[in-house]
Design a protein around this motif. Structure first.
Motif, PDB file in Angstrom:
ATOM      1  N   ALA A 179       0.833  -1.202   0.000  1.00 35.42           N
ATOM      2  CA  ALA A 179       0.000   0.000   0.000  1.00 35.42           C
ATOM      3  C   ALA A 179       0.868   1.252   0.000  1.00 35.42           C
ATOM      4  O   ALA A 179       0.576   2.234  -0.703  1.00 35.42           O
ATOM      5  N   ALA A 180       1.971   1.224   0.756  1.00 35.08           N
ATOM      6  CA  ALA A 180       2.873   2.373   0.803  1.00 35.08           C
ATOM      7  C   ALA A 180       3.561   2.587  -0.538  1.00 35.08           C
ATOM      8  O   ALA A 180       3.785   3.732  -0.958  1.00 35.08           O
ATOM      9  N   GLU A 181       3.903   1.501  -1.219  1.00 30.47           N
ATOM     10  CA  GLU A 181       4.521   1.630  -2.540  1.00 30.47           C
ATOM     11  C   GLU A 181       3.587   2.349  -3.501  1.00 30.47           C
ATOM     12  O   GLU A 181       4.044   3.170  -4.314  1.00 30.47           O
ATOM     13  N   LYS A 182       2.300   2.051  -3.394  1.00 32.11           N
ATOM     14  CA  LYS A 182       1.333   2.677  -4.300  1.00 32.11           C
ATOM     15  C   LYS A 182       1.023   4.111  -3.885  1.00 32.11           C
ATOM     16  O   LYS A 182       1.070   5.033  -4.705  1.00 32.11           O
ATOM     17  N   SER A 183       0.722   4.306  -2.600  1.00 36.67           N
ATOM     18  CA  SER A 183       0.285   5.637  -2.151  1.00 36.67           C
ATOM     19  C   SER A 183       1.427   6.645  -2.124  1.00 36.67           C
ATOM     20  O   SER A 183       1.247   7.815  -2.464  1.00 36.67           O
ATOM     21  N   ASP A 184       2.627   6.191  -1.711  1.00 32.47           N
ATOM     22  CA  ASP A 184       3.770   7.097  -1.593  1.00 32.47           C
ATOM     23  C   ASP A 184       4.723   7.008  -2.780  1.00 32.47           C
ATOM     24  O   ASP A 184       5.755   7.672  -2.791  1.00 32.47           O
ATOM     25  N   LYS A 185       4.351   6.143  -3.750  1.00 34.75           N
ATOM     26  CA  LYS A 185       5.191   5.947  -4.936  1.00 34.75           C
ATOM     27  C   LYS A 185       6.641   5.630  -4.546  1.00 34.75           C
ATOM     28  O   LYS A 185       7.598   6.228  -5.057  1.00 34.75           O
ATOM     29  N   LEU A 186       6.785   4.665  -3.629  1.00 37.22           N
ATOM     30  CA  LEU A 186       8.115   4.288  -3.153  1.00 37.22           C
ATOM     31  C   LEU A 186       8.900   3.580  -4.244  1.00 37.22           C
ATOM     32  O   LEU A 186       8.388   2.671  -4.911  1.00 37.22           O
TER      33      LEU A 186
END
Length: 406
Positions: A135-142
C-alpha cells in the motif's frame, strides 16, 4: 494418496492452491532468473505444464500483492552470493495463490530455491507487513530501494535488528510449527539453535546496558580531582586515588573499544554469527527434505533428467552442511573470546572495589569534608554491582552458546 493422485487432485475455483505441509518444492534458475528445472510439486502447485515453465522467467508465478521492495532486497543479497530466505506469495496459472517460505542459494551459474508451506504466527504478521508495504509503494510511490529500507524498518519494529536475524528466526519458526503439526515433536537440534540465538540476543542487550553503565561513570575521575583540589594539597591520597581511577578508567575504555564497540568486535559479531548458523541449519533441513522427496519422483522433469537434479541437490546439501558446521565452530571461537574478555573485565571490577574501599577510608578521615567523597563511594558501589551483574549475565549466556552442538 499416491503421487499420481496428487497430480490429478481437484483444485478449488478460488483461494489457495493445494500445497501440503509435508511437501517441499524447488526450482533452479540461471543467473537471470530463467527457470531451468523444478520438481513435480512446483509444477502441480503452480498449475503450469513443463513447456510453460522451462525457459520462462521465475516471475511467471509472481503475485501482484508482493511488494517490489522484497524482490529488490532479494536480488541485492543473492547477487552478493548470500543464501537468502523470505516469505513469498505466488500466483498459479489458474489464479489461485500460494504462500511459501523460500530459501534461495547460489548454485553454479544460477540459483536454487527450495520452498515450504508457512504456518507460523510470524507468517501471519508478515502478511500484514507485506500488505502495508504494498500500500505504501502505491500511495507514496516508493522506489524499490526505498521500499526495501521500509521493510527493514518494519522488521526492526518487530524486534529484529537485521534482516538476517529475521530470516533465521522465521525459518526456524516455520520448521518448528511444521514439525509439531506433522509429527507432534520439534526438532531438538533446531530448538537448541533457537535457544542459542536467544542467548546471543540477550547477551547483546546486556552488553548495550554495560556500555550505558560505563558511560555514566566517566565523570568520576574529574569529580575526584575536584574534591582533591578542595580538600588537600597536590599529591595527597585523594589525588592519588583520582589518578589510579583515571588509569583504570582508560584501561576499561580500551577494553570496551576492543571487545564491545564497533561492528567487528567480538560482542557485536556474535549475534550475527549465531543468526547465520541458525539459518544455515534450517536451510540444510529444507534441502535434505527436498532431496529425499526427489528420490521418490522418478519421472522425467520436463526435458531434464531427475537424476541430474538429484545430484545437484545432494551436492548443495552437503556443501551447506559443511558451512553450517563451520559457522558453529566460529560461534564457539567467538564465545571463548567473549568469556576471556569477561575475565579481564572482572579484574578491573576488583580494582574498582579497592578504589572504593580506599575512598571510604579517606571519607571517614575527612569527616564532614568527605561528603562529596561519600557520594562517589555510593556511585562506585552501584556501578560495581551493576557491572558485576551484567558480566554474570553475559557469561551465563556465553556458556549456553558454548554448549551448542551440531
Amino acid at each position: 494418496m499416491t503421487f499420481i493422485d496428487r497430480r490429478q487432485e481437484q483444485r478449488p475455483k478460488t483461494g489457495a492452491a493445494p500445497f501440503r505441509l509435508d511437501e517441499v518444492f524447488y526450482s533452479r534458475t540461471d543467473k537471470r532468473g530463467i527457470i531451468q528445472s523444478g520438481n513435480y510439486v512446483f509444477r502441480r502447485v503452480s498449475d503450469y505444464d513443463w513447456p510453460d515453465l522451462i525457459g520462462a522467467p521465475h516471475k511467471i508465478v509472481r503475485h501482484p500483492d508482493m511488494p517490489r521492495g522484497v524482490f529488490h532486497y532479494f536480488w541485492t543479497r543473492i547477487g552478493q552470493g548470500d543464501p537468502f530466505g523470505a516469505y513469498v506469495k505466488n500466483l498459479a496459472r489458474d489464479g489461485l495463490h500460494y504462500w511459501v517460505f523460500a530459501v534461495v542459494l547460489p548454485l553454479g551459474d544460477g540459483y536454487l530455491s527450495a520452498r515450504i508451506k508457512p504456518s507460523s504466527p510470524l507468517w501471519r504478521k508478515m502478511e500484514t507487513v507485506y500488505a502495508d508495504l504494498s500500500a505504501a509503494e502505491k500511495s507514496d510511490k516508493l522506489a524499490p530501494d526505498d521500499s526495501a529500507q521500509h521493510l527493514l524498518g518494519q522488521l526492526a519494529d518487530l524486534g529484529f535488528a537485521s534482516y538476517d536475524q529475521f530470516a533465521a528466526i522465521a525459518l526456524a519458526e516455520e520448521l518448528t510449527c511444521r514439525d509439531l503439526a506433522l509429527t507432534g515433536a520439534a526438532d531438538p537440534h533446531l530448538q537448541a539453535m533457537k535457544a542459542t540465538f536467544e542467548a546471543a540476543r540477550n547477551m547483546a542487550a546486556e552488553t548495550q546496558a554495560l556500555i550505558h553503565d560505563f558511560e555514566g561513570m566517566q565523570t568520576i575521575p574529574h569529580n575526584l580531582r575536584v574534591i582533591a583540589s578542595r580538600l588537600e594539597p597536590t599529591g595527597g591520597p585523594i589525588s592519588t586515588l583520582s589518578q589510579n581511577y583515571g588509569t583504570m578508567s582508560r584501561e576499561m575504555s580500551g577494553w570496551f573499544e576492543h571487545n564491545v564497540l564497533g561492528p567487528k568486535s567480538d560482542f557485536s559479531k556474535i549475534t550475527g554469527t549465531v543468526a547465520t548458523s541458525l539459518f544455515l541449519t534450517g536451510m540444510v533441513r529444507v534441502l535434505a527434505e527436498c532431496e529425499a522427496q526427489m528420490r521418490h519422483e522418478q519421472r522425467k522433469l520436463g526435458h531434464q533428467d531427475a537424476s541430474e537434479e538429484h545430484a545437484q541437490l545432494i551436492a548443495a546439501t552437503k556443501a551447506y552442511q559443511t558451512l553450517a558446521h563451520e559457522g558453529l565452530m566460529q560461534v564457539r571461537r567467538e564465545t571463548r573470546r567473549i568469556l576471556d574478555a569477561c575475565k579481564v573485565m572482572n579484574r578491573y571490577v576488583l580494582g574498582l572495589s579497592s578504589t572504593r574501599i580506599m575512598c571510604k577510608i579517606e571519607s571517614a578521615r575527612l569527616q564532614e569534608g568527605g561528603i562529596g567523597l561519600a557520594d562517589i563511594i555510593q556511585q562506585l558501589k552501584l556501578f560495581q554491582e551493576r557491572v558485576t551483574a551484567r558480566l554474570e549475565a553475559v557469561e551465563a549466556k556465553a556458556h549456553i552458546i558454548a554448549l551448542t552442538r551440531d
